[in-house]
Design a protein around this motif. Structure first.
Motif, PDB file in Angstrom:
ATOM      1  N   ILE A  76       0.840  -1.202   0.000  1.00 43.02           N
ATOM      2  CA  ILE A  76       0.000   0.000   0.000  1.00 43.02           C
ATOM      3  C   ILE A  76       0.875   1.252   0.000  1.00 43.02           C
ATOM      4  CG2 ILE A  76      -1.741   1.316   1.262  1.00 43.02           C
ATOM      5  CD1 ILE A  76      -2.771  -1.268  -0.010  1.00 43.02           C
ATOM      6  N   SER A  77       1.928   1.258   0.828  1.00 41.45           N
ATOM      7  CA  SER A  77       2.797   2.433   0.903  1.00 41.45           C
ATOM      8  C   SER A  77       3.545   2.653  -0.410  1.00 41.45           C
ATOM      9  CB  SER A  77       3.804   2.276   2.054  1.00 41.45           C
ATOM     10  OG  SER A  77       4.789   1.316   1.750  1.00 41.45           O
ATOM     11  N   LEU A  78       3.915   1.564  -1.083  1.00 40.45           N
ATOM     12  CA  LEU A  78       4.603   1.686  -2.377  1.00 40.45           C
ATOM     13  C   LEU A  78       3.662   2.225  -3.460  1.00 40.45           C
ATOM     14  CD1 LEU A  78       6.641  -1.629  -2.274  1.00 40.45           C
ATOM     15  CD2 LEU A  78       7.615   0.668  -2.357  1.00 40.45           C
ATOM     16  N   ILE A  79       2.395   1.821  -3.383  1.00 42.23           N
ATOM     17  CA  ILE A  79       1.413   2.361  -4.326  1.00 42.23           C
ATOM     18  C   ILE A  79       1.248   3.864  -4.100  1.00 42.23           C
ATOM     19  CG2 ILE A  79      -1.030   2.340  -4.979  1.00 42.23           C
ATOM     20  CD1 ILE A  79      -1.009  -0.680  -4.402  1.00 42.23           C
ATOM     21  N   ILE A  80       1.213   4.269  -2.826  1.00 39.03           N
ATOM     22  CA  ILE A  80       1.138   5.695  -2.494  1.00 39.03           C
ATOM     23  C   ILE A  80       2.372   6.418  -3.039  1.00 39.03           C
ATOM     24  CG2 ILE A  80       1.179   7.381  -0.604  1.00 39.03           C
ATOM     25  CD1 ILE A  80      -0.430   5.387   1.058  1.00 39.03           C
ATOM     26  N   ALA A  81       3.541   5.791  -2.875  1.00 41.48           N
ATOM     27  CA  ALA A  81       4.780   6.391  -3.374  1.00 41.48           C
ATOM     28  C   ALA A  81       4.746   6.538  -4.901  1.00 41.48           C
ATOM     29  CB  ALA A  81       5.980   5.533  -2.958  1.00 41.48           C
ATOM     30  N   PHE A  82       4.168   5.533  -5.576  1.00 38.09           N
ATOM     31  CA  PHE A  82       4.076   5.594  -7.037  1.00 38.09           C
ATOM     32  C   PHE A  82       3.148   6.729  -7.478  1.00 38.09           C
ATOM     33  CE2 PHE A  82       1.877   4.386 -10.964  1.00 38.09           C
ATOM     34  CZ  PHE A  82       2.964   4.248 -11.819  1.00 38.09           C
ATOM     35  N   VAL A  83       2.004   6.832  -6.807  1.00 41.09           N
ATOM     36  CA  VAL A  83       1.061   7.907  -7.133  1.00 41.09           C
ATOM     37  C   VAL A  83       1.716   9.269  -6.905  1.00 41.09           C
ATOM     38  CG1 VAL A  83      -1.117   9.002  -6.468  1.00 41.09           C
ATOM     39  CG2 VAL A  83      -0.982   6.509  -6.664  1.00 41.09           C
ATOM     40  N   ALA A  84       2.470   9.393  -5.805  1.00 41.37           N
ATOM     41  CA  ALA A  84       3.160  10.655  -5.522  1.00 41.37           C
ATOM     42  C   ALA A  84       4.198  10.964  -6.592  1.00 41.37           C
ATOM     43  CB  ALA A  84       3.833  10.587  -4.147  1.00 41.37           C
ATOM     44  N   ALA A  85       4.920   9.932  -7.054  1.00 37.16           N
ATOM     45  CA  ALA A  85       5.929  10.142  -8.092  1.00 37.16           C
ATOM     46  C   ALA A  85       5.287  10.630  -9.389  1.00 37.16           C
ATOM     47  CB  ALA A  85       6.693   8.844  -8.348  1.00 37.16           C
ATOM     48  N   VAL A  86       4.095  10.111  -9.700  1.00 35.24           N
ATOM     49  CA  VAL A  86       3.380  10.546 -10.902  1.00 35.24           C
ATOM     50  C   VAL A  86       2.943  11.998 -10.774  1.00 35.24           C
ATOM     51  CG1 VAL A  86       1.292  10.215 -12.286  1.00 35.24           C
ATOM     52  CG2 VAL A  86       2.604   8.221 -11.505  1.00 35.24           C
ATOM     53  N   TYR A  87       2.375  12.338  -9.603  1.00 37.32           N
ATOM     54  CA  TYR A  87       1.869  13.694  -9.413  1.00 37.32           C
ATOM     55  C   TYR A  87       2.993  14.718  -9.315  1.00 37.32           C
ATOM     56  CZ  TYR A  87      -3.101  12.713  -9.015  1.00 37.32           C
ATOM     57  OH  TYR A  87      -4.395  12.367  -9.305  1.00 37.32           O
ATOM     58  N   MET A  88       4.175  14.303  -8.794  1.00 37.70           N
ATOM     59  CA  MET A  88       5.309  15.227  -8.699  1.00 37.70           C
ATOM     60  C   MET A  88       5.735  15.723 -10.082  1.00 37.70           C
ATOM     61  SD  MET A  88       6.732  15.975  -5.677  1.00 37.70           S
ATOM     62  CE  MET A  88       8.505  16.054  -5.910  1.00 37.70           C
ATOM     63  N   ALA A  89       5.473  14.918 -11.119  1.00 38.54           N
ATOM     64  CA  ALA A  89       5.891  15.277 -12.475  1.00 38.54           C
ATOM     65  C   ALA A  89       4.880  16.176 -13.183  1.00 38.54           C
ATOM     66  CB  ALA A  89       6.119  14.014 -13.296  1.00 38.54           C
ATOM     67  N   LYS A  90       3.703  16.325 -12.601  1.00 39.68           N
ATOM     68  CA  LYS A  90       2.669  17.142 -13.236  1.00 39.68           C
ATOM     69  C   LYS A  90       3.030  18.626 -13.165  1.00 39.68           C
ATOM     70  CE  LYS A  90      -1.322  14.094 -12.627  1.00 39.68           C
ATOM     71  NZ  LYS A  90      -1.749  14.100 -14.034  1.00 39.68           N
ATOM     72  N   LYS A  91       2.674  19.351 -14.198  1.00 38.86           N
ATOM     73  CA  LYS A  91       2.968  20.775 -14.253  1.00 38.86           C
ATOM     74  C   LYS A  91       1.902  21.576 -13.513  1.00 38.86           C
ATOM     75  CE  LYS A  91       5.400  20.504 -18.685  1.00 38.86           C
ATOM     76  NZ  LYS A  91       5.467  20.992 -20.090  1.00 38.86           N
ATOM     77  N   PRO A  92       2.243  22.804 -13.079  1.00 39.04           N
ATOM     78  CA  PRO A  92       1.250  23.662 -12.412  1.00 39.04           C
ATOM     79  C   PRO A  92       0.067  23.962 -13.331  1.00 39.04           C
ATOM     80  CG  PRO A  92       3.475  24.505 -12.089  1.00 39.04           C
ATOM     81  CD  PRO A  92       3.577  23.409 -13.103  1.00 39.04           C
ATOM     82  N   THR A  93      -1.077  24.182 -12.715  1.00 42.12           N
ATOM     83  CA  THR A  93      -2.283  24.534 -13.452  1.00 42.12           C
ATOM     84  C   THR A  93      -2.867  25.817 -12.864  1.00 42.12           C
ATOM     85  OG1 THR A  93      -3.756  23.283 -11.985  1.00 42.12           O
ATOM     86  CG2 THR A  93      -2.746  22.074 -13.817  1.00 42.12           C
ATOM     87  N   ASP A  94      -3.982  26.264 -13.436  1.00 42.78           N
ATOM     88  CA  ASP A  94      -4.628  27.479 -12.937  1.00 42.78           C
ATOM     89  C   ASP A  94      -5.163  27.303 -11.527  1.00 42.78           C
ATOM     90  OD1 ASP A  94      -4.084  28.750 -15.294  1.00 42.78           O
ATOM     91  OD2 ASP A  94      -6.049  28.362 -16.193  1.00 42.78           O
ATOM     92  N   THR A  95      -5.492  26.078 -11.166  1.00 46.28           N
ATOM     93  CA  THR A  95      -6.017  25.814  -9.821  1.00 46.28           C
ATOM     94  C   THR A  95      -4.960  25.251  -8.878  1.00 46.28           C
ATOM     95  OG1 THR A  95      -6.792  23.645 -10.577  1.00 46.28           O
ATOM     96  CG2 THR A  95      -8.384  25.464 -10.622  1.00 46.28           C
ATOM     97  N   MET A  96      -3.898  24.664  -9.427  1.00 46.03           N
ATOM     98  CA  MET A  96      -2.790  24.138  -8.622  1.00 46.03           C
ATOM     99  C   MET A  96      -1.521  24.852  -9.076  1.00 46.03           C
ATOM    100  SD  MET A  96      -4.135  21.819  -6.592  1.00 46.03           S
ATOM    101  CE  MET A  96      -2.786  20.762  -6.084  1.00 46.03           C
ATOM    102  N   THR A  97      -1.374  26.122  -8.658  1.00 43.55           N
ATOM    103  CA  THR A  97      -0.307  26.971  -9.193  1.00 43.55           C
ATOM    104  C   THR A  97       1.089  26.520  -8.777  1.00 43.55           C
ATOM    105  OG1 THR A  97      -0.621  28.486  -7.320  1.00 43.55           O
ATOM    106  CG2 THR A  97      -1.811  28.982  -9.361  1.00 43.55           C
TER     107      THR A  97
END
Length: 295
Positions: free
Chosen positions: A46-67
């Motif tokens: 479960i913790s590794l899945i959380i880590a994977f999701v975090a790694a994916v989101y860390m690569a996302k670029k800023p948006t108008d709502t998540m500056t």
């Protein structure tokens, strides 16, 4: 980033195999030790899945709502992983103490074989994550990966304890050895996990990073930049282990021009970057229009 995600996927699959194997053989051998270790391993999945999701989101670029983008997902995942690990370690220690006084008989052969396989896979998984953990900038650890690494290290230690305990039980029928080894490994992992838990908590609370001294930062700004009379509303915080932000209001001499202010900002970027601060926001003011402190 792609390398990190590939490593996490491989480690997740390996640990799922461990969990399924330990549950099947634990039930077949009537071994509570293997089933308990399987539960702990499943928590790591479960913790590794959380880590994977975090790694994916860390690569996302800023948006108008998540500056700011999703930089704080690293600290959130690291905090959740570490908090769950501390809870798991406490439960393991409590269970191990109970088993010291009330040892349970198990089929040691299955415990040795399956426990050894779990130890090898967990050790390899921790090794792979450890390589990635040290491959980045040595000044900045990926707290998300470090928390997952500690989870796997914990499992490797506990699985090794199960194997050693199984061997001793097989040879001497001494059932209290298994919980004793688990307690020793658990105390070590507990000691290693607390700093990660504290560091991620402080990031989430937007505290000043440990290596940053606000008084020193203020002195650097005032002494090295001509034209600055005063600095106030100074804030330094982290969004992740690699992103340190600074915002400040500076009161300028009335003779400072816009071009001179640009030069001041450029100099501040260079000076503060040497301190690890890589995102700077400066609000210029004069005595006549000085804004009051927000906090």
């Amino acid at each position: 980033m792609e390398r990190k995600k590939k490593i996490l996927i491989i480690v997740i699959i390996l640990n799922l195999i461990i969990v399924i194997s330990q549950i099947v053989f634990g039930i077949y051998a009537h071994s509570l030790a293997l089933i308990t270790d399987a539960v702990h391993n499943f928590q790591d999945v479960i913790s590794l899945i959380i880590a994977f999701v975090a790694a994916v989101y860390m690569a996302k670029k800023p948006t108008d709502t998540m500056t700011f983008g999703y930089l704080r997902s690293e600290a959130m995942a690291g905090f959740i992983n570490s908090a769950f690990l501390v809870g798991a370690i406490v439960l393991i220690i409590i269970t191990s103490i109970e088993r010291l006084f009330f040892p349970q008989e198990i089929d040691s052969v299955y415990v040795i074989v399956v426990g050894f396989i779990a130890f090898v896979v967990n050790a390899l998984s921790a090794y792979f994550l450890g390589l990635h953990k040290h491959s980045d900038d040595h000044k900045h650890e990926d707290l998300n990966i470090k928390a997952a690494y500690l989870h796997l290290l914990s499992d490797a230690g506990i699985s090794l304890g199960v194997v050693i305990g199984g061997i001793v039980i097989y040879l001497y029928k001494v059932y209290w050895v298994d919980p004793l080894i688990s307690i020793l490994f658990s105390l070590y992992i507990f000691k290693e996990t607390l700093p990660v838990l504290k560091k991620t908590y402080m990031i989430l609370m937007e505290s000043v990073p440990k290596d940053i001294n606000l008084t020193e930062i203020e002195e650097i700004i005032l002494k090295n930049c001509d034209g600055i009379k005063e600095i106030h509303d100074l804030h330094v915080w982290s969004l992740s282990s690699k992103d340190i932000y600074l915002s400040a209001h500076i009161v300028l001499e009335s003779t400072v021009t816009v071009e001179e202010f640009d030069k001041i900002v450029m100099k501040l970027h260079k000076l503060l970057n040497e301190k690890g601060i890589n995102h700077i926001t400066i609000q210029p003011e004069t005595n006549k229009f000085k804004c009051p402190n927000v906090f």
